[in-house]
Scaffold this active site. Structure first.
Site, PDB file in Angstrom:
ATOM      1  N   GLU A   1       5.193  32.134 -18.437  1.00 22.07           N
ATOM      2  CA  GLU A   1       5.441  33.576 -18.309  1.00 22.07           C
ATOM      3  C   GLU A   1       6.246  33.848 -17.049  1.00 22.07           C
ATOM      4  OE1 GLU A   1       1.875  35.954 -17.943  1.00 22.07           O
ATOM      5  OE2 GLU A   1       3.036  37.734 -17.420  1.00 22.07           O
TER       6      GLU A   1
ATOM      7  N   GLU B   1      14.862  40.186  -8.772  1.00 20.63           N
ATOM      8  CA  GLU B   1      13.826  39.253  -8.365  1.00 20.63           C
ATOM      9  C   GLU B   1      13.696  38.001  -9.226  1.00 20.63           C
ATOM     10  OE1 GLU B   1      10.400  40.993  -5.912  1.00 20.63           O
ATOM     11  OE2 GLU B   1      10.065  41.477  -8.030  1.00 20.63           O
TER      12      GLU B   1
ATOM     13  N   GLU C   1     -17.384  35.084 -12.065  1.00 18.23           N
ATOM     14  CA  GLU C   1     -16.491  35.724 -13.048  1.00 18.23           C
ATOM     15  C   GLU C   1     -15.251  34.895 -13.360  1.00 18.23           C
ATOM     16  OE1 GLU C   1     -17.113  36.876  -9.964  1.00 18.23           O
ATOM     17  OE2 GLU C   1     -15.386  37.891  -9.070  1.00 18.23           O
TER      18      GLU C   1
ATOM     19  N   CYS D   1     -20.321  37.698  -4.366  1.00 14.31           N
ATOM     20  CA  CYS D   1     -19.701  37.475  -3.069  1.00 14.31           C
ATOM     21  C   CYS D   1     -20.145  38.540  -2.062  1.00 14.31           C
ATOM     22  CB  CYS D   1     -18.183  37.377  -3.211  1.00 14.31           C
ATOM     23  SG  CYS D   1     -17.452  36.425  -1.871  1.00 14.31           S
TER      24      CYS D   1
ATOM     25  N   GLY E   1     -21.183  41.306  -2.722  1.00 15.58           N
ATOM     26  CA  GLY E   1     -22.377  41.860  -3.361  1.00 15.58           C
ATOM     27  C   GLY E   1     -23.627  41.045  -3.071  1.00 15.58           C
TER      28      GLY E   1
ATOM     29  N   PRO F   1      15.544  51.253 -25.621  1.00 14.32           N
ATOM     30  CA  PRO F   1      15.257  50.526 -24.373  1.00 14.32           C
ATOM     31  C   PRO F   1      15.179  49.010 -24.594  1.00 14.32           C
ATOM     32  CG  PRO F   1      13.786  52.418 -24.591  1.00 14.32           C
ATOM     33  CD  PRO F   1      14.542  52.309 -25.894  1.00 14.32           C
ATOM     34  N   THR F   2      14.650  48.599 -25.721  1.00 14.27           N
ATOM     35  CA  THR F   2      14.558  47.164 -26.010  1.00 14.27           C
ATOM     36  C   THR F   2      15.943  46.571 -26.270  1.00 14.27           C
ATOM     37  OG1 THR F   2      12.327  47.414 -26.843  1.00 14.27           O
ATOM     38  CG2 THR F   2      13.507  45.440 -27.555  1.00 14.27           C
TER      39      THR F   2
ATOM     40  N   HIS G   1     -17.738  33.338  -6.970  1.00 13.25           N
ATOM     41  CA  HIS G   1     -17.313  34.299  -7.991  1.00 13.25           C
ATOM     42  C   HIS G   1     -17.504  33.700  -9.383  1.00 13.25           C
ATOM     43  CE1 HIS G   1     -15.348  37.280  -5.343  1.00 13.25           C
ATOM     44  NE2 HIS G   1     -15.131  36.238  -4.562  1.00 13.25           N
TER      45      HIS G   1
END
Ligand code: GLN
Length: 545
Positions: free
Chosen positions: A146, A155, A522, A391, A393, A195-196, A520
């Site tokens: 990606e 950029e 998560e 963390c 928390g 736009p595409t 973490h």
């Protein structure tokens, strides 16, 4: 003769808008290729000069996703890990800063043997080198890459140049997917392709032609608009993929496969079609739809005056983890953002927390809203509302306990008050030096660390194993001088890092669920394999403990 199958490269670029769903498209294509039996990996190329995402403000840029090998990366990497159910490494992430840093270091060590080092070819060369090294490292058949940003920006132009060069060298092995947005202006009520068309033309200017367009928008891509895209963007009609908004991102692999995206890409890559085994995804989507009983979770933190959109991005892994856990428990997750500063202004508002089935305090930094968070944790502890602290928390839960159970007035973390009489959370000399020298980039306690779990605890039971590894991102830590006192008063230290003896997990006795983790969790939850602590937290929240 069997066609050459590997490696193949699928690039995903964006048009028209940012936030259009490139990450989920990349992750979904990855999931499909994996379901076809290909060894698949995914890469993110971020156009920023920042060497990593660790120094970027998560409220503006989204969550900093941490890999096992200590890299602070873009939140999209989390989607790749979740959809592909694989662990990625720092090789799967690059930024412009990182690419330039390598090239400059190479130049300093005479790697270019006296040649003039130039933006082209040396920058695209390094980008391609990174992609190929990642492919090798993962031994991947399919590499989905990606490119951050949208086409036409300054950029990311060198990343597009890298695609062009790679494609020129391997015409059959590179596919380009343009994820673009088709707006439906309210006064027209119809989807617009213009736009595409422009985005496609910008891609052409960079020497690239999209092989497939993923048409994001509010509505399905209909026949006339598909024809327009095909004509004006030079993409085969069947390769214009309809991608309207859906209730859950986890439906997207199935939606793509309904349109045969996988085999269409194989055809572009000069390969024979293959069956896709998406049965687990279909079953999972069904489970999502069947989970109708609601469980309401409050996420308490300091929140700036941003819309829920950016907050959702800043805590995306936490949100997804709650979802995975909820669906596993056959309930529908309702998440609400609760601003802890409201509790500081008006403590009566704490009573509103009663309406939630569970409370999460996610990771964070700094001083703002901290007293409000501590009050919310006290409320969860005393009113026996299931609590999960991640963390910060966890750190704040130990402070709350020290203040209100151990009677240590003014107990605090030195991050907020370095003159506290009871430094429950401290900074080690190594980190103190980093802070003093303003060495902030990549210097936290990062990535995977082992943790031993104490037998007979709720946490150990949840994990079903005595040794775990979890990902970290913090500078401060629990002060072991308070460990015995806290432990014997009921906030048990149930997980410890074997090398450093640092406290990794605390768990409260006589509470339906009250767990804090220095790491973490998560980052390791997967759609069909929820994290054990989130799973048990939601189970307690739905009232089955
Ligand atoms: N601010 C805390 C620390 O640096 C917690 C960090 C976090 O929650 N990720 O230790």
């Amino acid at each position: 003769m069997a066609k050459k199958t590997r490696p193949k490269y699928i690039f995903v670029v964006g048009g028209v808008l940012s936030g259009v769903g490139k990450g989920v498209t990349t992750a979904s294509i990855g999931a499909i290729m994996k379901a076809k039996g290909f060894k698949t990996t995914a890469l993110k190329a971020d156009p920023y000069i920042n060497v990593d995402a660790g120094t970027m403000n998560p409220i503006e840029h989204g969550e900093v996703f941490v890999t096992d090998d200590k890299d602070e990366t873009d939140q999209d990497m989390g989607n790749y890990e979740r959809f592909l159910d694989i662990d990625l490494t720092s090789m799967n992430y690059m930024t412009t800063g990182r690419v330039y840093q390598t090239v400059i270091n190479n130049e300093r060590s005479m790697k270019y043997k006296g040649r003039c080092v130039q933006v082209v070819p040396h920058i695209p060369e390094e980008i391609i080198g990174r992609i190929k090294r990642a492919q090798k490292h993962h031994d991947a058949d399919m590499v989905i890459i990606e490119i951050g940003g949208t086409v036409g920006e300054y950029e990311n132009i060198l990343f597009l140049e890298a695609i062009r060069e790679l494609k020129m060298a391997n015409p059959d092995d590179v596919a380009v997917v343009l994820v673009s947005y088709l707006p439906v202006p309210a006064h027209l009520g119809e989807m617009k392709t213009k736009p595409t068309q422009h985005a496609s033309r910008l891609l052409n200017q960079a020497g690239l032609q999209a092989d497939m367009i993923v048409a994001r928008g509010r509505m399905e891509l209909d026949k006339p608009r598909r024809e327009k895209l095909a004509t004006f963007c030079g993409v085969q009609k069947e390769n214009c993929i309809s991608a309207p908004d859906v209730p859950s991102i986890y439906e997207i692999p199935s939606r793509f496969e309904d349109q045969n995206v996988g085999n269409k890409l194989l055809k572009i890559l000069d390969m024979s079609p293959r069956k896709t085994d998406l049965a687990p995804w279909h079953a999972f989507v069904k489970k999502i739809h069947n989970s109708t009983k609601e469980v309401t979770i409050a996420v308490v933190g300091k929140y700036f005056g941003t819309g829920s959109f950016t907050l959702a991005d800043s805590y995306i892994s936490v949100i997804e983890s709650v979802k995975h856990a909820a669906w596993f428990n056959n309930v529908k997750p309702i998440l609400e953002w609760v601003d802890s500063e409201e509790f500081e202004k008006d403590p009566k508002k704490l009573l509103e927390l009663k309406k939630y089935d569970g409370i999460i305090v996610p990771g964070g930094f700094g001083t703002r809203g901290i007293e409000g968070i501590i009050s919310a944790i006290q409320f969860a502890r005393e009113k026996k509302i299931p609590y999960l602290g991640l963390c910060y928390g966890m750190q704040l839960a130990t402070i709350e306990f020290a203040r209100h159970v151990l009677g240590k007035k003014g107990a605090h973390t030195v991050e907020v008050n370095d003159k506290t009489p009871h430094p429950i959370i401290i900074v080690n000399p190594f980190q103190a030096k980093n802070i003093a020298e303003e060495k902030y980039g990549g210097t936290m306690r990062l990535g995977a660390y082992d943790c031993d779990l104490i037998a007979g605890t709720q946490t150990r039971k949840a994990y079903g194993t005595a040794h775990i590894s979890e990902r970290h991102r913090h500078r401060y830590e629990f002060n072991n001088e308070y460990r015995e006192e806290m432990d014997s008063a009921g906030l048990k230290v149930v997980g410890v890092n074997p090398e450093s003896d640092l406290v990794e997990i605390v768990e409260l006795e006589n509470h339906p669920f009250f767990v804090g983790t220095q790491f973490h969790p998560e980052f390791k939850s997967r759609p069909m394999r929820p994290h054990p602590l989130f799973r048990e937290f939601v189970k307690a929240a739905k009232g089955e403990k």
